[in-house]
Design a protein around this motif. Structure first.
Motif, PDB file in Angstrom:
ATOM      1  N   PHE A  66      56.579  11.334  -2.178  1.00 45.01           N
ATOM      2  CA  PHE A  66      57.815  12.144  -2.712  1.00 45.01           C
ATOM      3  C   PHE A  66      59.141  11.767  -2.228  1.00 45.01           C
ATOM      4  CE2 PHE A  66      60.237  15.999  -3.666  1.00 45.01           C
ATOM      5  CZ  PHE A  66      60.293  15.888  -5.142  1.00 45.01           C
ATOM      6  N   GLU A  67      59.243  11.604  -0.701  1.00 47.74           N
ATOM      7  CA  GLU A  67      60.440  11.277  -0.228  1.00 47.74           C
ATOM      8  C   GLU A  67      61.223  10.033  -0.697  1.00 47.74           C
ATOM      9  OE1 GLU A  67      57.588  10.869   3.503  1.00 47.74           O
ATOM     10  OE2 GLU A  67      57.472  11.545   1.364  1.00 47.74           O
ATOM     11  N   HIS A  68      60.514   9.182  -1.292  1.00 46.41           N
ATOM     12  CA  HIS A  68      61.178   7.917  -1.839  1.00 46.41           C
ATOM     13  C   HIS A  68      61.949   8.548  -3.270  1.00 46.41           C
ATOM     14  CE1 HIS A  68      58.860   5.464   0.514  1.00 46.41           C
ATOM     15  NE2 HIS A  68      57.810   5.089  -0.479  1.00 46.41           N
ATOM     16  N   TYR A  69      61.835   9.761  -3.411  1.00 46.05           N
ATOM     17  CA  TYR A  69      62.704  10.277  -4.691  1.00 46.05           C
ATOM     18  C   TYR A  69      64.252  10.191  -4.322  1.00 46.05           C
ATOM     19  CZ  TYR A  69      58.705  11.215  -7.879  1.00 46.05           C
ATOM     20  OH  TYR A  69      57.587  11.080  -8.736  1.00 46.05           O
ATOM     21  N   ALA A  70      64.444  10.496  -3.144  1.00 43.15           N
ATOM     22  CA  ALA A  70      65.801  10.729  -2.796  1.00 43.15           C
ATOM     23  C   ALA A  70      66.404   9.387  -2.503  1.00 43.15           C
ATOM     24  CB  ALA A  70      65.943  11.500  -1.255  1.00 43.15           C
ATOM     25  N   TRP A  72      65.645   6.672  -4.161  1.00 40.28           N
ATOM     26  CA  TRP A  72      65.657   6.174  -5.745  1.00 40.28           C
ATOM     27  C   TRP A  72      67.042   6.905  -6.249  1.00 40.28           C
ATOM     28  CZ3 TRP A  72      64.317   1.998  -6.746  1.00 40.28           C
ATOM     29  CH2 TRP A  72      63.157   1.447  -6.355  1.00 40.28           C
ATOM     30  N   ALA A  73      67.261   8.170  -6.203  1.00 40.08           N
ATOM     31  CA  ALA A  73      68.493   9.001  -6.672  1.00 40.08           C
ATOM     32  C   ALA A  73      69.765   8.289  -6.039  1.00 40.08           C
ATOM     33  CB  ALA A  73      68.561  10.498  -6.236  1.00 40.08           C
ATOM     34  N   ASP A  74      69.999   8.060  -4.846  1.00 35.77           N
ATOM     35  CA  ASP A  74      70.708   7.237  -4.100  1.00 35.77           C
ATOM     36  C   ASP A  74      71.075   5.837  -4.788  1.00 35.77           C
ATOM     37  OD1 ASP A  74      71.273   9.424  -2.349  1.00 35.77           O
ATOM     38  OD2 ASP A  74      70.236   8.343  -0.645  1.00 35.77           O
ATOM     39  N   GLU A  75      70.013   5.316  -5.163  1.00 33.74           N
ATOM     40  CA  GLU A  75      70.207   3.961  -5.598  1.00 33.74           C
ATOM     41  C   GLU A  75      70.533   3.680  -7.201  1.00 33.74           C
ATOM     42  OE1 GLU A  75      67.379  -0.081  -6.059  1.00 33.74           O
ATOM     43  OE2 GLU A  75      67.194   1.134  -4.242  1.00 33.74           O
ATOM     44  N   ILE A  76      70.067   4.636  -7.987  1.00 31.89           N
ATOM     45  CA  ILE A  76      70.019   4.596  -9.377  1.00 31.89           C
ATOM     46  C   ILE A  76      70.805   5.691 -10.143  1.00 31.89           C
ATOM     47  CG2 ILE A  76      67.991   2.875  -9.581  1.00 31.89           C
ATOM     48  CD1 ILE A  76      66.520   5.338 -10.820  1.00 31.89           C
ATOM     49  N   GLY A  77      71.167   6.673  -9.357  1.00 34.62           N
ATOM     50  CA  GLY A  77      71.818   8.094  -9.707  1.00 34.62           C
ATOM     51  C   GLY A  77      70.791   8.940 -10.156  1.00 34.62           C
ATOM     52  N   ASP A  78      71.229  10.188 -10.666  1.00 38.21           N
ATOM     53  CA  ASP A  78      70.463  11.313 -11.034  1.00 38.21           C
ATOM     54  C   ASP A  78      69.574  10.855 -12.232  1.00 38.21           C
ATOM     55  OD1 ASP A  78      69.345  14.075 -10.922  1.00 38.21           O
ATOM     56  OD2 ASP A  78      70.866  14.353 -12.698  1.00 38.21           O
ATOM     57  N   ASN A  79      68.318  11.277 -12.388  1.00 36.58           N
ATOM     58  CA  ASN A  79      67.305  11.024 -13.537  1.00 36.58           C
ATOM     59  C   ASN A  79      66.662  12.183 -13.638  1.00 36.58           C
ATOM     60  OD1 ASN A  79      65.059  10.167 -15.010  1.00 36.58           O
ATOM     61  ND2 ASN A  79      66.021   8.032 -14.937  1.00 36.58           N
ATOM     62  N   PRO A  80      66.503  12.812 -14.955  1.00 32.07           N
ATOM     63  CA  PRO A  80      65.683  13.958 -14.841  1.00 32.07           C
ATOM     64  C   PRO A  80      64.192  13.770 -14.631  1.00 32.07           C
ATOM     65  CG  PRO A  80      67.266  13.686 -17.034  1.00 32.07           C
ATOM     66  CD  PRO A  80      67.325  12.358 -16.078  1.00 32.07           C
ATOM     67  N   LEU A  81      63.792  12.639 -14.607  1.00 32.00           N
ATOM     68  CA  LEU A  81      62.348  12.297 -14.444  1.00 32.00           C
ATOM     69  C   LEU A  81      61.958  12.532 -12.846  1.00 32.00           C
ATOM     70  CD1 LEU A  81      61.687   8.920 -16.272  1.00 32.00           C
ATOM     71  CD2 LEU A  81      60.975  11.093 -16.864  1.00 32.00           C
ATOM     72  N   MET A  82      62.998  12.291 -12.027  1.00 33.09           N
ATOM     73  CA  MET A  82      62.831  12.546 -10.614  1.00 33.09           C
ATOM     74  C   MET A  82      63.327  13.827 -10.226  1.00 33.09           C
ATOM     75  SD  MET A  82      63.792   8.845  -9.280  1.00 33.09           S
ATOM     76  CE  MET A  82      65.768   8.877  -9.647  1.00 33.09           C
ATOM     77  N   ARG A  83      63.129  15.030 -10.863  1.00 32.49           N
ATOM     78  CA  ARG A  83      63.257  16.385 -10.444  1.00 32.49           C
ATOM     79  C   ARG A  83      61.896  17.010 -10.182  1.00 32.49           C
ATOM     80  NH1 ARG A  83      68.015  17.511 -14.932  1.00 32.49           N
ATOM     81  NH2 ARG A  83      69.478  15.799 -13.928  1.00 32.49           N
ATOM     82  N   MET A  84      60.920  16.234 -10.373  1.00 38.87           N
ATOM     83  CA  MET A  84      59.580  16.677  -9.839  1.00 38.87           C
ATOM     84  C   MET A  84      58.623  15.387  -9.660  1.00 38.87           C
ATOM     85  SD  MET A  84      58.233  18.348 -13.660  1.00 38.87           S
ATOM     86  CE  MET A  84      56.607  18.766 -12.741  1.00 38.87           C
ATOM     87  N   PRO A  85      57.626  15.692  -9.190  1.00 40.36           N
ATOM     88  CA  PRO A  85      56.619  14.439  -8.786  1.00 40.36           C
ATOM     89  C   PRO A  85      56.064  14.036 -10.265  1.00 40.36           C
ATOM     90  CG  PRO A  85      55.988  16.291  -7.353  1.00 40.36           C
ATOM     91  CD  PRO A  85      57.173  16.859  -8.093  1.00 40.36           C
ATOM     92  N   GLY A  86      55.653  12.891 -10.524  1.00 40.79           N
ATOM     93  CA  GLY A  86      55.065  12.452 -11.502  1.00 40.79           C
ATOM     94  C   GLY A  86      55.915  11.263 -12.178  1.00 40.79           C
ATOM     95  N   THR A  95      54.710  14.287   0.810  1.00 47.47           N
ATOM     96  CA  THR A  95      55.552  13.811   1.693  1.00 47.47           C
ATOM     97  C   THR A  95      55.078  13.606   3.251  1.00 47.47           C
ATOM     98  OG1 THR A  95      56.069  15.999   2.682  1.00 47.47           O
ATOM     99  CG2 THR A  95      57.616  15.403   1.070  1.00 47.47           C
ATOM    100  N   ASP A  96      55.482  12.743   4.078  1.00 46.90           N
ATOM    101  CA  ASP A  96      55.154  12.513   5.229  1.00 46.90           C
ATOM    102  C   ASP A  96      53.845  11.210   5.250  1.00 46.90           C
ATOM    103  OD1 ASP A  96      56.669  14.083   6.771  1.00 46.90           O
ATOM    104  OD2 ASP A  96      55.475  15.699   6.388  1.00 46.90           O
ATOM    105  N   TRP A  97      53.333  10.999   4.212  1.00 52.32           N
ATOM    106  CA  TRP A  97      52.530   9.670   3.937  1.00 52.32           C
ATOM    107  C   TRP A  97      53.389   8.531   3.362  1.00 52.32           C
ATOM    108  CZ3 TRP A  97      46.594   9.907   3.412  1.00 52.32           C
ATOM    109  CH2 TRP A  97      46.309  10.824   4.429  1.00 52.32           C
ATOM    110  N   THR A  98      53.635   7.408   3.973  1.00 53.47           N
ATOM    111  CA  THR A  98      54.515   6.518   3.511  1.00 53.47           C
ATOM    112  C   THR A  98      53.732   5.064   3.604  1.00 53.47           C
ATOM    113  OG1 THR A  98      55.977   5.967   4.977  1.00 53.47           O
ATOM    114  CG2 THR A  98      56.438   7.850   3.619  1.00 53.47           C
ATOM    115  N   GLU A  99      54.496   4.120   2.992  1.00 53.39           N
ATOM    116  CA  GLU A  99      53.859   2.637   3.462  1.00 53.39           C
ATOM    117  C   GLU A  99      53.868   2.590   4.739  1.00 53.39           C
ATOM    118  OE1 GLU A  99      55.202   3.053  -0.834  1.00 53.39           O
ATOM    119  OE2 GLU A  99      56.034   3.705   1.022  1.00 53.39           O
TER     120      GLU A  99
END
Length: 228
Positions: A66-70, A72-86, A95-99
């Motif tokens: 989920f921390e990737h969402y922030a 992505w918001a910085d990169e492509i701007g606000d998107n309603p899809l990214m206001r919740m997981p899925g 959070t805290d599990w990443t590649e």
């Protein structure tokens, strides 16, 4: 680095039209309440529209940080899809599990189910339709923020409140970050491809990919996967 104990948000989807061309997809995942029955092919109440490229034993569950969402918001701007997981079609959101701290072959306990990291995600054109951006799949691939898949070693039920717990790490040198970098950036690292091909914990299709690259010296054409 060992990922900490975390309680995931669990998500499932239904088949529905996607994008302007109304192609069918189940990428739209929504949080679903527990308990969750996890079968060899994934969550009992989750589906996939394209069983040739999605789902199956080696891609039973998709995990996306989920921390990737922030980022992505910085990169492509606000998107309603990214206001919740899925937004990325994930079944598990944490959070805290990443590649960076998850490895190929990691064995993970979730309730009474036992999971194993089988491969990273190869993003496809459906992300372009999902986000309304013709380059979204390429962006995901290039960023390394791809997420990963699990195979199910032991089917079982997980309850609300159960945590993801790493219990074995047979391939400590093969983080998802390294694997993704090898596939899409360090594509001339033949020694690493030989090592990748020899990983029994890695999905067979990815071991075959490494073998083809070693034998041919060529990189496969990503156009159809990325753009449809």
């Amino acid at each position: 680095m060992t990922p900490p104990l975390v309680r995931p948000i669990v998500l499932a989807g239904r088949i529905a039209p996607l994008g302007d061309d109304r192609r069918l997809s189940a990428i739209d995942k929504r949080p679903t309440p527990g308990p969750w029955r996890i079968a060899p092919t994934g969550l009992a109440d989750d589906v996939q529209a394209d069983l040739k490229h999605h789902g199956g034993l080696e891609k039973a569950l998709h995990h996306y940080p989920f921390e990737h969402y922030a980022a992505w918001a910085d990169e492509i701007g606000d998107n309603p899809l990214m206001r919740m997981p899925g937004a990325f079609g994930e079944n598990l959101s944490t959070t805290d599990w990443t590649e960076v701290n998850v490895c190929i072959g990691d064995v993970v306990r979730f309730g009474r189910a036992l999971l194993q990291v089988s491969q990273g995600r190869q993003p496809c054109w459906k992300l372009n339709r999902r986000f309304g951006r013709p380059d979204m799949a390429l962006r995901v691939q290039s960023s390394g923020r791809v997420g990963w898949y699990y195979r199910v070693l032991e089917a079982g039920v997980a309850d609300a409140g159960d945590v993801l717990r790493l219990i074995d790490r047979p391939c400590a040198n093969w983080t998802l970050e390294r694997m993704t970098r090898l596939l899409y950036r360090d594509t001339d690292d033949l020694e690493s491809f030989a090592g990748m091909m020899a990983l029994p914990e890695l999905a067979q299709s990815w071991r075959e990919l490494a073998r083809r690259r070693l034998n041919s010296g060529n990189i496969e054409d990503w156009t159809k996967r990325l753009y449809g």
